[in-house]
Design an enzyme around this catalytic site. Structure first.
Site, short mmCIF file in Angstrom:
data_model
loop_
_atom_site.label_atom_id
_atom_site.label_comp_id
_atom_site.label_asym_id
_atom_site.label_seq_id
_atom_site.Cartn_x
_atom_site.Cartn_y
_atom_site.Cartn_z
N GLY A 108 -5.78 8.53 -3.64
CA GLY A 108 -4.96 8.89 -2.48
C GLY A 108 -5.86 9.35 -1.35
N ASP A 113 0.86 -1.18 0.00
CA ASP A 113 0.00 0.00 0.00
C ASP A 113 0.90 1.24 0.00
OD1 ASP A 113 -2.28 -1.54 0.17
OD2 ASP A 113 -2.66 -1.13 2.29
N ARG A 126 -1.46 -0.64 -8.44
CA ARG A 126 -2.82 -0.24 -8.05
C ARG A 126 -2.84 1.28 -8.19
NH1 ARG A 126 -3.86 -1.02 -2.15
NH2 ARG A 126 -4.37 -3.18 -2.68
P1 FDA Z 1 -14.48 9.29 -4.19
O1 FDA Z 1 -13.86 9.55 -2.85
O2 FDA Z 1 -14.90 10.45 -5.00
O3 FDA Z 1 -15.67 8.31 -3.97
C1 FDA Z 1 -16.57 8.01 -5.02
C2 FDA Z 1 -17.85 7.51 -4.39
O4 FDA Z 1 -17.60 6.28 -3.71
C3 FDA Z 1 -18.41 8.43 -3.30
O5 FDA Z 1 -19.21 9.42 -3.85
C4 FDA Z 1 -19.16 7.46 -2.44
O6 FDA Z 1 -20.40 7.14 -3.03
C5 FDA Z 1 -18.31 6.23 -2.48
N1 FDA Z 1 -17.35 6.12 -1.38
C6 FDA Z 1 -16.02 6.38 -1.42
N2 FDA Z 1 -15.44 6.10 -0.22
C7 FDA Z 1 -16.44 5.66 0.59
C8 FDA Z 1 -16.53 5.21 1.95
N3 FDA Z 1 -15.44 5.12 2.71
N4 FDA Z 1 -17.73 4.84 2.44
C9 FDA Z 1 -18.84 4.89 1.67
N5 FDA Z 1 -18.84 5.30 0.39
C10 FDA Z 1 -17.67 5.68 -0.14
N6 FDA Z 1 -5.32 5.24 -0.75
C11 FDA Z 1 -4.01 5.46 -0.48
O7 FDA Z 1 -3.60 6.61 -0.25
N7 FDA Z 1 -3.13 4.40 -0.44
C12 FDA Z 1 -3.53 3.13 -0.70
O8 FDA Z 1 -2.70 2.21 -0.67
C13 FDA Z 1 -4.90 2.91 -1.01
N8 FDA Z 1 -5.37 1.65 -1.27
C14 FDA Z 1 -6.66 1.48 -1.74
C15 FDA Z 1 -7.10 0.24 -2.15
C16 FDA Z 1 -8.36 0.08 -2.73
C17 FDA Z 1 -8.79 -1.25 -3.22
C18 FDA Z 1 -9.21 1.23 -2.87
C19 FDA Z 1 -10.55 1.12 -3.53
C20 FDA Z 1 -8.80 2.45 -2.40
C21 FDA Z 1 -7.54 2.60 -1.82
N9 FDA Z 1 -7.11 3.82 -1.33
C22 FDA Z 1 -5.78 4.00 -1.02
C23 FDA Z 1 -8.10 4.91 -1.10
C24 FDA Z 1 -8.23 5.83 -2.29
O9 FDA Z 1 -7.05 6.58 -2.42
C25 FDA Z 1 -9.42 6.79 -2.13
O10 FDA Z 1 -9.26 7.58 -1.01
C26 FDA Z 1 -10.76 6.10 -2.02
O11 FDA Z 1 -10.86 5.01 -2.90
C27 FDA Z 1 -11.90 7.09 -2.38
O12 FDA Z 1 -11.69 7.57 -3.69
P2 FDA Z 1 -12.64 7.17 -4.93
O13 FDA Z 1 -11.78 7.04 -6.13
O14 FDA Z 1 -13.46 6.00 -4.60
O15 FDA Z 1 -13.50 8.48 -5.16
#
Ligand code: FDA
Length: 286
Positions: free
Chosen positions: A166, A112, A162
């Site tokens: 962030g 990660d 991945r």
């Molecule tokens: P965004 O935050 O805009 O979310 C899109 C939509 O998804 C929201 O409108 C909501 O509907 C839903 N959603 C998102 N998060 C939610 C929550 N917690 N609860 C409920 N609904 C939610 N980051 C990092 O810095 N280092 C890492 O190693 C990782 N590893 C990682 C693994 C995996 C498999 C994922 C999916 C994510 C990560 N992340 C991460 C976190 C990533 O950087 C990011 O903060 C989150 O995925 C939220 O960003 P989105 O792209 O989903 O968009």
């Protein structure tokens, strides 16, 4: 201090449980639907080397359990859990034992990406592990301004990525802050990764980005064995199921462990957006 009962009430949606057995049972259910998993032992940046050794033992137990239960799953780990915040050489020694075990079981480990003080150290750790073992991947963050340059170099190493937006709060001089700018950078990075022929875990719940990913995959005619989608446990299960039904590989990040409280509170403090989701969830509690 938030009461543990309240924190648990919302966290349980996002965490498999406190024990490895609970994680295994949850992953079995995902696997039955054709959904893959990556299992994460919850933990904070450790404060002494004994804790890093404990984390290593837990990671190896996860790998053994994946094998024993024939799960479609791999392991994700946070480098500071293995001591990257204390001593880089020591962290390499710990992680290397995990990689050795994963290799003997024909499994894969992803590092990660944590906050920016550890970006260089994590990339260095990844490069060394990659050249020594191979069965390792890394995470890059679309909100960091440096990431495109990192990807240009990482592409040359045959990196298994991945790509995520962030999650940490970073200073404005090194990180994009506007939602659409981060999205645009995500798409630019994804295109560079897919065109390089490297494997990409497309980690997002943002429908805009998932649509863009579909567009790129189809437009560039990327074979299905060159990418997968990834989501966090408990988030946008409707979208998860749709991607699965569309015939694309999807992997769910499944965290578990005794450190759920610290992890949850830290996440809440780090990201006000997630706090929003938490409180929405709190209101819908029965
Ligand atoms: P965004 O935050 O805009 O979310 C899109 C939509 O998804 C929201 O409108 C909501 O509907 C839903 N959603 C998102 N998060 C939610 C929550 N917690 N609860 C409920 N609904 C939610 N980051 C990092 O810095 N280092 C890492 O190693 C990782 N590893 C990682 C693994 C995996 C498999 C994922 C999916 C994510 C990560 N992340 C991460 C976190 C990533 O950087 C990011 O903060 C989150 O995925 C939220 O960003 P989105 O792209 O989903 O968009």
């Amino acid at each position: 201090m938030m009461p543990r009962s309240i924190v648990w009430a919302f966290s349980k949606k996002y965490i498999a449980g406190k024990s490895l057995e609970e994680a295994v049972q949850l992953v079995k259910k995902l696997n039955e639907k054709g959904i893959h998993a990556t299992i994460d032992v919850l933990g904070e940046a450790i404060t002494n080397k004994e804790e890093a050794v404990e984390s290593k033992v837990e990671c190896i137990q996860v790998l053994n359990s994946i094998e024993k239960n024939k799960l479609m799953a791999n392991l994700s780990l946070k480098p500071t859990q293995l001591g990257l915040n204390l001593d880089e050489k020591f962290a390499y020694e710990q992680t290397k034992e995990i990689l050795e075990q994963a290799k003997s079981l024909k499994n894969f480990v992803r590092l990660d990406m944590e906050d920016s003080p550890y970006t260089d150290a994590t990339i260095n750790l990844y490069k060394k592990l990659l050249s020594d073992y191979g069965n390792v991947g890394i995470v890059v963050q679309a909100y960091l301004k440096r990431t495109f340059d990192d990807v240009v170099l990482l592409n040359k190493l045959g990196t298994n990525y991945r790509l995520c937006k962030g999650i940490y709060i970073e200073p404005q001089n090194i990180a994009y802050k506007e939602r659409q700018v981060i999205r645009d950078n995500y798409v630019k990075l994804l295109e560079a990764m897919l065109k390089s022929g490297n494997y990409v875990g497309i980690a997002t719940h943002d429908e805009y980005l998932i649509d863009e990913a579909y567009r790129l995959i189809k437009g560039l005619k990327i074979p299905k064995d060159k990418f997968e989608f990834q989501m966090l446990l408990g988030v946008r299960e409707d979208l998860r199921d749709k991607i699965n039904e569309d015939g694309y590989k999807i992997r769910i990040y499944v965290p578990f462990g005794e450190h759920w409280y610290k992890y949850s509170v830290r996440r809440l403090k780090e990201n006000p957006t997630i706090a929003g989701h938490v409180f929405k969830n709190l209101f819908s509690l029965k």
